[in-house]
Scaffold this active site. Sequence first.
Site, mmCIF file in Angstrom:
data_model
loop_
_atom_site.group_PDB
_atom_site.id
_atom_site.type_symbol
_atom_site.label_atom_id
_atom_site.label_comp_id
_atom_site.label_asym_id
_atom_site.label_seq_id
_atom_site.Cartn_x
_atom_site.Cartn_y
_atom_site.Cartn_z
ATOM 1 N N THR A 13 -2.476 0.306 16.160
ATOM 2 C CA THR A 13 -1.643 0.389 14.960
ATOM 3 C C THR A 13 -0.206 0.795 15.266
ATOM 4 O O THR A 13 0.104 1.297 16.344
ATOM 5 C CB THR A 13 -2.246 1.393 13.961
ATOM 6 O OG1 THR A 13 -2.240 2.701 14.534
ATOM 7 C CG2 THR A 13 -3.656 1.009 13.563
ATOM 8 N N ASP A 14 0.630 0.590 14.257
ATOM 9 C CA ASP A 14 2.012 1.031 14.350
ATOM 10 C C ASP A 14 2.141 2.408 13.687
ATOM 11 O O ASP A 14 1.134 3.026 13.321
ATOM 12 C CB ASP A 14 2.959 0.005 13.723
ATOM 13 C CG ASP A 14 2.705 -0.248 12.248
ATOM 14 O OD1 ASP A 14 2.003 0.560 11.594
ATOM 15 O OD2 ASP A 14 3.215 -1.257 11.734
ATOM 16 N N LEU A 15 3.338 2.860 13.500
ATOM 17 C CA LEU A 15 3.594 4.186 12.929
ATOM 18 C C LEU A 15 3.005 4.351 11.526
ATOM 19 O O LEU A 15 2.629 5.446 11.130
ATOM 20 C CB LEU A 15 5.106 4.432 12.902
ATOM 21 C CG LEU A 15 5.596 5.856 12.766
ATOM 22 C CD1 LEU A 15 5.027 6.743 13.861
ATOM 23 C CD2 LEU A 15 7.109 5.884 12.812
ATOM 24 N N ILE A 18 -0.876 0.600 10.374
ATOM 25 C CA ILE A 18 -1.193 -0.820 10.159
ATOM 26 C C ILE A 18 -1.300 -1.489 11.531
ATOM 27 O O ILE A 18 -0.524 -1.191 12.439
ATOM 28 C CB ILE A 18 -0.091 -1.491 9.318
ATOM 29 C CG1 ILE A 18 -0.035 -0.845 7.931
ATOM 30 C CG2 ILE A 18 -0.306 -2.991 9.220
ATOM 31 C CD1 ILE A 18 1.154 -1.280 7.093
#
Length: 129
Positions: A13-15, A18
């Site tokens: 995931t990203d920050l 997601i």
Amino acid sequence: MHLFDLRVYYEDTDLAGIVYYANYLKFIERARSEWVRALGIDQTQMKAQGLVFAVRRVEADYLSPAYYDDQLCVETHVLPGSGARLVLRQDVKRGEAVLFSAVVTIICMTIDGTITRLPAAIRQALGLK
């Protein structure tokens, strides 16, 4: 059709929690590897014989996000191809919802990069002519 289940980990995931867009390509690659293995195709043996699979083209649609800890499934379907290329549709789903869909064209080539027909045994395993 081949099914490959996976869970989204923090590293995927990203920050915002997601799934990072490029990781969908990793998910479908893992699914293709398991699908090929399930067909009885040994890619290590293929390489020893001087042949490898390579992705020629990917058409991708990002439809809805996946999130940390989601349980996903990659569905792989064979589309009409030829003796020299394999075309697959791969959908990443959460339940019945399609989150990502890609059409992937795979070719077979020699170690030196020359495109070649898929070996007869592989074409037969895939139901291609």
